[in-house]
Design an enzyme around this catalytic site. Sequence first.
Site, PDB file in Angstrom:
ATOM      1  CE  LYS A 177     -15.921  -2.037  -0.929  1.00  9.49           C
ATOM      2  NZ  LYS A 177     -16.150  -1.361  -1.976  1.00  9.49           N
ATOM      3  N   GLY A 230      -7.493  -3.302  -7.637  1.00  6.13           N
ATOM      4  CA  GLY A 230      -7.677  -1.995  -7.744  1.00  6.13           C
ATOM      5  C   GLY A 230      -6.148  -1.207  -7.866  1.00  6.13           C
ATOM      6  CB  SER A 231      -5.692   2.307  -6.740  1.00  6.88           C
ATOM      7  OG  SER A 231      -6.004   2.158  -5.517  1.00  6.88           O
ATOM      8  N   GLY A 235      -4.275  -0.980  -2.766  1.00 11.91           N
ATOM      9  CA  GLY A 235      -3.501  -2.404  -2.409  1.00 11.91           C
ATOM     10  C   GLY A 235      -2.819  -2.348  -1.250  1.00 11.91           C
ATOM     11  CD  GLU A 252      -3.886  -9.863 -10.926  1.00 12.37           C
ATOM     12  OE1 GLU A 252      -3.334  -9.077 -11.660  1.00 12.37           O
ATOM     13  OE2 GLU A 252      -3.704 -11.188 -10.912  1.00 12.37           O
ATOM     14  CB  CYS A 286      -5.461  -2.689 -15.195  1.00 15.52           C
ATOM     15  SG  CYS A 286      -6.115  -4.135 -15.988  1.00 15.52           S
ATOM     16  CD  GLU A 385      -3.378   2.759 -13.265  1.00 21.47           C
ATOM     17  OE1 GLU A 385      -3.353   2.930 -12.200  1.00 21.47           O
ATOM     18  OE2 GLU A 385      -3.834   1.750 -13.922  1.00 21.47           O
TER      19      GLU A 385
HETATM   20  P1  NAD Z   1      -9.307   1.290  -5.823  1.00 15.02           P
HETATM   21  O1  NAD Z   1      -8.103   0.991  -5.263  1.00 15.02           O
HETATM   22  O2  NAD Z   1      -9.820   2.709  -5.579  1.00 15.02           O
HETATM   23  O3  NAD Z   1     -10.568   0.242  -5.226  1.00 15.02           O
HETATM   24  C1  NAD Z   1     -10.577  -0.795  -5.864  1.00 15.02           C
HETATM   25  C2  NAD Z   1     -11.361  -1.682  -4.591  1.00 15.02           C
HETATM   26  O4  NAD Z   1     -10.710  -1.170  -3.171  1.00 15.02           O
HETATM   27  C3  NAD Z   1     -12.852  -1.095  -4.401  1.00 15.02           C
HETATM   28  O5  NAD Z   1     -13.729  -2.009  -4.012  1.00 15.02           O
HETATM   29  C4  NAD Z   1     -12.784  -0.200  -3.235  1.00 15.02           C
HETATM   30  O6  NAD Z   1     -14.030   0.071  -2.433  1.00 15.02           O
HETATM   31  C5  NAD Z   1     -11.740  -0.933  -2.271  1.00 15.02           C
HETATM   32  N1  NAD Z   1     -11.004  -0.127  -1.288  1.00 15.02           N
HETATM   33  C6  NAD Z   1     -10.705   1.188  -1.518  1.00 15.02           C
HETATM   34  N2  NAD Z   1     -10.139   1.660  -0.127  1.00 15.02           N
HETATM   35  C7  NAD Z   1      -9.896   0.642   0.507  1.00 15.02           C
HETATM   36  C8  NAD Z   1      -9.237   0.240   1.769  1.00 15.02           C
HETATM   37  N3  NAD Z   1      -8.966   1.188   2.538  1.00 15.02           N
HETATM   38  N4  NAD Z   1      -9.494  -1.054   2.438  1.00 15.02           N
HETATM   39  C9  NAD Z   1     -10.119  -1.979   1.571  1.00 15.02           C
HETATM   40  N5  NAD Z   1     -10.704  -1.523   0.661  1.00 15.02           N
HETATM   41  C10 NAD Z   1     -10.457  -0.637   0.005  1.00 15.02           C
HETATM   42  O7  NAD Z   1      -9.417   1.214  -7.179  1.00 15.02           O
HETATM   43  P2  NAD Z   1     -10.257   1.487  -8.565  1.00 15.02           P
HETATM   44  O8  NAD Z   1     -10.479   3.160  -8.613  1.00 15.02           O
HETATM   45  O9  NAD Z   1     -11.745   1.051  -8.389  1.00 15.02           O
HETATM   46  O10 NAD Z   1      -9.777   0.842  -9.731  1.00 15.02           O
HETATM   47  C11 NAD Z   1      -8.688   1.682 -10.700  1.00 15.02           C
HETATM   48  C12 NAD Z   1      -7.542   0.720 -10.448  1.00 15.02           C
HETATM   49  O11 NAD Z   1      -7.713  -0.484 -10.355  1.00 15.02           O
HETATM   50  C13 NAD Z   1      -6.399   1.244 -11.204  1.00 15.02           C
HETATM   51  O12 NAD Z   1      -5.129   1.400 -10.676  1.00 15.02           O
HETATM   52  C14 NAD Z   1      -6.381   0.127 -12.183  1.00 15.02           C
HETATM   53  O13 NAD Z   1      -4.962  -0.061 -12.773  1.00 15.02           O
HETATM   54  C15 NAD Z   1      -6.695  -0.837 -11.130  1.00 15.02           C
HETATM   55  N6  NAD Z   1      -7.072  -2.120 -11.752  1.00 15.02           N
HETATM   56  C16 NAD Z   1      -6.086  -3.299 -11.960  1.00 15.02           C
HETATM   57  C17 NAD Z   1      -6.522  -4.542 -12.524  1.00 15.02           C
HETATM   58  C18 NAD Z   1      -5.671  -5.687 -12.636  1.00 15.02           C
HETATM   59  O14 NAD Z   1      -6.181  -6.748 -13.135  1.00 15.02           O
HETATM   60  N7  NAD Z   1      -4.258  -5.587 -12.675  1.00 15.02           N
HETATM   61  C19 NAD Z   1      -7.844  -4.331 -13.524  1.00 15.02           C
HETATM   62  C20 NAD Z   1      -8.538  -3.356 -13.171  1.00 15.02           C
HETATM   63  C21 NAD Z   1      -8.204  -2.202 -12.420  1.00 15.02           C
END
Ligand code: NAD
Length: 484
Positions: A177, A230-231, A235, A252, A286, A385
């Site tokens: 996804k 993701g965030s 998470g 992550e 990240c 962040e």
């Molecule tokens: P996000 O959490 O908004 O989205 C990440 C994913 O989760 C997307 O596919 C989104 O559609 C999905 N998502 C959102 N809400 C959800 C829910 N309620 N249930 C299930 N899935 C859901 O993050 P973003 O804005 O896409 O990315 C930025 C964040 O990701 C930053 O915090 C960054 O540090 C982190 N990040 C971490 C790493 C790592 O390897 N540690 C790498 C890249 C980005």
Amino acid sequence: MADVTRYEHFVGGVWTPPRGGRYLETTNPYTGAVNARFAEGDASDVDLAVSAARATFDTTDWARRSRERSRLLRRLADLIDDNAERLAQVESADNGKTLREECGMYSVTGGYFRYAASLAETLAGDAPTGNDPSVLSLTQREPYGVIGVQTPWNTPGILLAQPVAPALAAGNTIVVKPSELAPSSILELASLADEAGFPPGVFNVVTGLGEVVGAALCSHQSVDKLTFTGSPAAGRLVAAQAAARLVPVTMELGGKSANLVFADADLDAAVAAVTSGFTAATGQSCVAGSRALVHQSVFDTVLDRVVAAAKQLRLGDPALPGTEIGPVCTQAQLDRITALVAAGTAEGGRVVTGGRQPEELAGTLFYPPTVFVDVTTDMTITREEVFGPVLCMIPFHDESQAVRLANDTVYGLAAGVWTQDLDRAHRVSGALRVGTVWVNHYRRGDPAFPFGGYGQSGYGRFSGVEGYREMTRVKSIQILLGSA
Ligand code: NAD
């Protein structure tokens, strides 16, 4: 309008229109034009994809053919190499990152699949020596089954490769996804996986909103394991859904990583890394080095040089090779940066450069490199962040204070240590509560090295042998000899 690419879901080896018939769009952050259309999935689309993945795992010999998996992963790696520039362009047009940065990412993405291919061929179980000589003990590593993979928008290709390459190498099938903000490159990668010859149902992609498609994937009864990049906010929701079903999840998440610059450091190299650490990918990384902790004896020198270097960076069209800073991905991201910088100044931080969008950039998604001083670790700007080109610089007077400051965060993803003293490098690396420490370099990925966080940066590891093990579970088999 006519040449806007439209993507369907990729399910069971077939491009499949969404059951609800609706589509979403991505917008090019630089031009503001519609960049791509993609299927807006719902729970029924997720069910279809998970059923395809389940059927392939349960009814074919995919999980038992490690040599074949290895061959396909190598073929996919070659196709990624062959298409690297095109993939970089597709991704850059979705998320606004510079082509320069994207080309760098795609020059190494194939390597993740190649490395995983080698593990598929070589990693096996064990034969532990038990207490009873009449029992032959074996362990074998088995795939989980169907793995649900969720990825963010900032570096979709490589962040897909990190979990997916070992997941496939280990014999799982996957349902991905992607982020709704930048799914195009992942759909292109699905197409390359198809071209490489992966059997139908091994590699599935369902696009749509996180709270709809992501939530349906997390709660689907036939998904055996989840990975989430993701965030921390999303998470937590994913972890709660995984907990409700008692399935494991690799997390992550975000970071607030620090570069620690000691007085004996090679300052040329440290200044370059501190500068690129917070400005590369317009800070939307990240592992952005969003804090710099600098020994007080060289603080002013490093500050002046970082500010001078940041001012030199060329903002512009991400598609041009000379551009060093592109726009941020969305208006929401720009608003977040603006609000956090305002909080930083309201709480007493001082902006040395940047700090607001210049008038000539009004109406765009550009934000200039911004450096804060006079900040403390309890301020919002040093704790949160930002995910934008914003650096907080703090002086320290000795090693233990440097470590204390670095560890004074809820995150723990990465750190850079700058010193010529090998003893100190080793000591400080051990004391930092982070998943990755780079000594005298910064922000370098490698498929052989495990990657992941401490604290609110997540748990579990991608990449390396650890990342492969994470996609398997161990079975113990004890055979009583002579019983027949
Ligand atoms: P996000 O959490 O908004 O989205 C990440 C994913 O989760 C997307 O596919 C989104 O559609 C999905 N998502 C959102 N809400 C959800 C829910 N309620 N249930 C299930 N899935 C859901 O993050 P973003 O804005 O896409 O990315 C930025 C964040 O990701 C930053 O915090 C960054 O540090 C982190 N990040 C971490 C790493 C790592 O390897 N540690 C790498 C890249 C980005």
